[in-house]
Design a protein around this motif. Sequence first.
Motif, PDB file in Angstrom:
ATOM      1  N   PHE A 671       0.856  -1.189   0.000  1.00 41.95           N
ATOM      2  CA  PHE A 671       0.000   0.000   0.000  1.00 41.95           C
ATOM      3  C   PHE A 671       0.890   1.236   0.000  1.00 41.95           C
ATOM      4  O   PHE A 671       1.897   1.281   0.705  1.00 41.95           O
ATOM      5  CB  PHE A 671      -0.909   0.013   1.231  1.00 41.95           C
ATOM      6  N   ILE A 672       0.501   2.240  -0.781  1.00 42.53           N
ATOM      7  CA  ILE A 672       1.260   3.488  -0.869  1.00 42.53           C
ATOM      8  C   ILE A 672       0.362   4.634  -0.418  1.00 42.53           C
ATOM      9  O   ILE A 672      -0.751   4.793  -0.926  1.00 42.53           O
ATOM     10  CB  ILE A 672       1.759   3.734  -2.308  1.00 42.53           C
ATOM     11  N   ASP A 673       0.850   5.396   0.544  1.00 38.37           N
ATOM     12  CA  ASP A 673       0.081   6.519   1.091  1.00 38.37           C
ATOM     13  C   ASP A 673       0.870   7.800   0.856  1.00 38.37           C
ATOM     14  O   ASP A 673       2.047   7.895   1.224  1.00 38.37           O
ATOM     15  CB  ASP A 673      -0.160   6.304   2.584  1.00 38.37           C
ATOM     16  N   VAL A 730       3.055   8.075  -8.563  1.00 42.70           N
ATOM     17  CA  VAL A 730       2.702   6.905  -7.744  1.00 42.70           C
ATOM     18  C   VAL A 730       2.871   5.613  -8.547  1.00 42.70           C
ATOM     19  O   VAL A 730       3.354   4.600  -8.038  1.00 42.70           O
ATOM     20  CB  VAL A 730       1.264   7.030  -7.191  1.00 42.70           C
ATOM     21  N   TYR A 731       2.481   5.659  -9.825  1.00 44.65           N
ATOM     22  CA  TYR A 731       2.601   4.472 -10.681  1.00 44.65           C
ATOM     23  C   TYR A 731       4.050   3.995 -10.749  1.00 44.65           C
ATOM     24  O   TYR A 731       4.313   2.787 -10.708  1.00 44.65           O
ATOM     25  CB  TYR A 731       2.090   4.787 -12.085  1.00 44.65           C
ATOM     26  N   ASP A 732       4.993   4.936 -10.855  1.00 38.49           N
ATOM     27  CA  ASP A 732       6.414   4.564 -10.932  1.00 38.49           C
ATOM     28  C   ASP A 732       6.855   3.838  -9.668  1.00 38.49           C
ATOM     29  O   ASP A 732       7.601   2.852  -9.721  1.00 38.49           O
ATOM     30  CB  ASP A 732       7.277   5.819 -11.145  1.00 38.49           C
ATOM     31  N   VAL A 733       6.405   4.340  -8.497  1.00 41.37           N
ATOM     32  CA  VAL A 733       6.770   3.704  -7.225  1.00 41.37           C
ATOM     33  C   VAL A 733       6.146   2.310  -7.143  1.00 41.37           C
ATOM     34  O   VAL A 733       6.791   1.356  -6.690  1.00 41.37           O
ATOM     35  CB  VAL A 733       6.334   4.589  -6.029  1.00 41.37           C
ATOM     36  N   GLU A 734       4.884   2.184  -7.577  1.00 45.46           N
ATOM     37  CA  GLU A 734       4.233   0.870  -7.574  1.00 45.46           C
ATOM     38  C   GLU A 734       5.024  -0.125  -8.430  1.00 45.46           C
ATOM     39  O   GLU A 734       5.217  -1.283  -8.053  1.00 45.46           O
ATOM     40  CB  GLU A 734       2.816   0.999  -8.134  1.00 45.46           C
ATOM     41  N   HIS A 735       5.495   0.342  -9.569  1.00 47.24           N
ATOM     42  CA  HIS A 735       6.272  -0.495 -10.486  1.00 47.24           C
ATOM     43  C   HIS A 735       7.575  -0.957  -9.822  1.00 47.24           C
ATOM     44  O   HIS A 735       7.975  -2.121  -9.958  1.00 47.24           O
ATOM     45  CB  HIS A 735       6.562   0.297 -11.761  1.00 47.24           C
ATOM     46  N   ILE A 736       8.225  -0.048  -9.092  1.00 47.00           N
ATOM     47  CA  ILE A 736       9.478  -0.378  -8.388  1.00 47.00           C
ATOM     48  C   ILE A 736       9.226  -1.475  -7.353  1.00 47.00           C
ATOM     49  O   ILE A 736       9.978  -2.447  -7.249  1.00 47.00           O
ATOM     50  CB  ILE A 736      10.073   0.882  -7.719  1.00 47.00           C
ATOM     51  N   VAL A 737       8.157  -1.313  -6.557  1.00 52.05           N
ATOM     52  CA  VAL A 737       7.849  -2.297  -5.507  1.00 52.05           C
ATOM     53  C   VAL A 737       7.548  -3.665  -6.127  1.00 52.05           C
ATOM     54  O   VAL A 737       8.031  -4.707  -5.651  1.00 52.05           O
ATOM     55  CB  VAL A 737       6.670  -1.823  -4.629  1.00 52.05           C
ATOM     56  N   GLN A 738       6.758  -3.689  -7.173  1.00 56.98           N
ATOM     57  CA  GLN A 738       6.433  -4.960  -7.830  1.00 56.98           C
ATOM     58  C   GLN A 738       7.691  -5.653  -8.360  1.00 56.98           C
ATOM     59  O   GLN A 738       7.867  -6.867  -8.202  1.00 56.98           O
ATOM     60  CB  GLN A 738       5.441  -4.705  -8.972  1.00 56.98           C
ATOM     61  N   ASN A 739       8.569  -4.875  -8.969  1.00 60.79           N
ATOM     62  CA  ASN A 739       9.813  -5.441  -9.515  1.00 60.79           C
ATOM     63  C   ASN A 739      10.726  -5.978  -8.424  1.00 60.79           C
ATOM     64  O   ASN A 739      11.562  -6.857  -8.670  1.00 60.79           O
ATOM     65  CB  ASN A 739      10.561  -4.394 -10.336  1.00 60.79           C
TER      66      ASN A 739
END
Length: 836
Positions: A671-673, A730-739
């Motif tokens: 989760f990202i806040d 936010v999308y970029d951070v989500e991508h980093i976490v998934q990777n």
Amino acid sequence: MDIILRIEDIIEKNGSDFELSKLFKEYIKEYKSSLNEIFEKNQGKDFLVKHTKTLDSVLSLMYKTILRRLFGNYLPMRNSIPIAIVALGSYGREQLSVHSDIDILIAYEDIEGFNTKLIIEKLFYMALDAGLKLGHRVHEVSDLFKASNEDVTIKTALMEARLVTGSTFIWHDTTRELNKIRLYNQKEFILEKVQEAQIRRKKYPKTMEPNIKESVGGLRDANLLFWIAHSIYNVKTLKDLTNVVFSEDEYKEYRIALELLFRVRSALHLITNKQEDRLLLEYMPQITKLLGFKDEQKMASKVLEALWRINNFTQIFVKKMVRPYIVDKSYIKKFKHSMVQKGIYELDGRLFASYNLKPLPLNKLLEILNSLEDKPYRFDAGFLNQFTYTKVSHPLKKTTLKLIKELFQREHTYDFLRLFYDAGILHELFINFRKVMHLPQFDGYHTYPVDIHSLECIKALENIEENFLKQLYIELTPDEKTVLKIITLFHDTGKGRKQDHSEVGAKLILPFMKKLNFNDELCERSVIIVKYHTLMSSVAFKENIYNEKTLYKFMSNIKDSKNLKLLYILTYSDINGVGGNAYNSFNSELLHELYKNAIEIATNSDRITDAKKRMLIEKKVKNSENFKSLPTILQKKILRVESNLFYFKHSPDEIIEIANTAKETNDYQFFIDTKNALNIEIYRKIPINIGYLLSKLSHLDVGSMEIFTLFDNIKYFKIQLKMNITDDEVYDVEHIVQNAFDMQRDVELRDINIKRDEINIDCEHSMTHAEITVNTKNQIGLLAYIMDCFEKLSINIVTAKIHSTKHKVKDSFLMEKQHSICDNVEQIYKILTKGK
């Protein structure tokens, strides 16, 4: 170089205009190469005048050369040609800096037969080819009035007109037009210049790296003073108004300050070899040496003092001159009904004083302040004038001290203290400030010098935004509030000395407290709080605030819960007074956690062990209705979480919420806040490439990281970052976490340098945990590198705390004692230092 002979030689040989321009370019280059030597002999206004006169001679010679080329041996008298070359702006004031534009006006009459336009065109081309930075305007004399009314900038520039060369007849006609321009729409011009200055001053506020030209108190303020004086009084220099608008002593202090700014600006242009007006930290060593100061701090302090002096002088005497032009007649009746005493008025929260009123005695002025309703105030320049020129004698009388104490007892004191600063009497009323007035703080942290920082802290204290802290402040007794305000003002007055400023400040505050007749208990509290005023932030940001040893050591200095409350509020005010975004949700949370943990110790006479503390929190969890509604098996799993730290750092509701989320986790979820700061929560069963994750997030400045083992092989990560992001990012951070869950991904770690003596390993931190601290220089990617090292050693980190300044970083890591890690600390040293 004998340039005149060489010019004649080129002309006699019928050389080209380009050859002449090239000759002038060589001459100018040779002159510029000598500027450093000239500056060493003639600094300040003398240097600027010499530089201006040299450029006068260059332009005059260029003009004469053009005429010589066009007329040959039949050169007419200079007055016969209807052209005047006029200096404008700083060039006209004879204050032209080395790399400033040379602003000129070509005034002419278009008389048939003189071919004036060809002469002007050739002059411009020659100047341009020779490398002169001309800012030019060309107008027929009859066109000047119309042009000046189209743009206030043109009208302003024309006010500083000075003849360089050309026809004195044309200059005479030009001055007649200039006088018409000066008198036309005076009020509108004055109001526009004042408004323009207000906008500029907001854009360039006071800072420790001031813009010498544009900042508050800079050369532009001095220009404003002259423009207003010239518009109203038609003076050629400000000095002409001595004993008319201001006294000789007042002008002398202003002129000394202005002289220093001239020196600094010229030095900046010389060492940077460009039009640089910002006194940046990187330039200060060279400026200090060039101007002959002993050290950079002393030089910077003198510059800040000069800016203050010019600001004070400008505020007072601009208003004194323009008041007849800006008075609103509808206010006259209002003033009559808002008189505080003869010559002093309060209207809509603003204090006014007549310039016809001689400066009142200090005590009378303080009595006026104390008689006012307790609310925020602003002060007109006339009222500032009263405090600037009132007499302050030492030692302060008991009646004066009593009046000062009453000011501190008010809810709103900041505006009065700011008035004292603006009037230059802050250090006269509070002698503890004498060493710290205009004292810069080049520590990569503070935005303001010590004096302004102290005032900003008072402002923060009087405007507490956090509800919990505001309630703590409300609960203080009136005397405690007064003492806290004095502590907040005085906490940094020990700076500027070789000794620790907290120790010195503690010694300095005691005599003042006694002079104000505070009892021994409050005097002792003030000494303790000032002595340890940096301790709470230091512990909160650098140490493990859930470790009982840390908390007991902290409270052993602070003594009791009352001091803790005072220190907490002071720390809030202190960080808010730093400026910028120094106080944020991240450090707010840390300070609040430290306060909660420390107050628990302060209010319990028996030592609270970690085990006992865990039992108390577990009891609260069990009593929670949310907990009771959970399945029994999940209840047992929650209570079996091994980490005490997990319980210490979270409320019962947070513990239950985290457990519920973990229960629903299969492989991973996150989760990202972005509400206050950027927070990332990760729940995972499968491995995560933590080195990759932190490396990719390093540009967002990681503030802290917590890692807890929950149940069913689920680990919970919470990463707090100091920088926030936009919704698009936010999308970029989500991508980093998934990777980061792709263990095959590799990232090239930065080349990090850590020395052995910068690492400390404490295996006695507690029975179950060891602590590693790394105190080294700030390096991008440092945390990612350290965590990668720990991964290689299979060290299970449960929490990481990051504390960084511009140059240094102190990271602390709490790790589980497993795999006999404390028997192999040498491995940790070796991998972190790369075997160095």
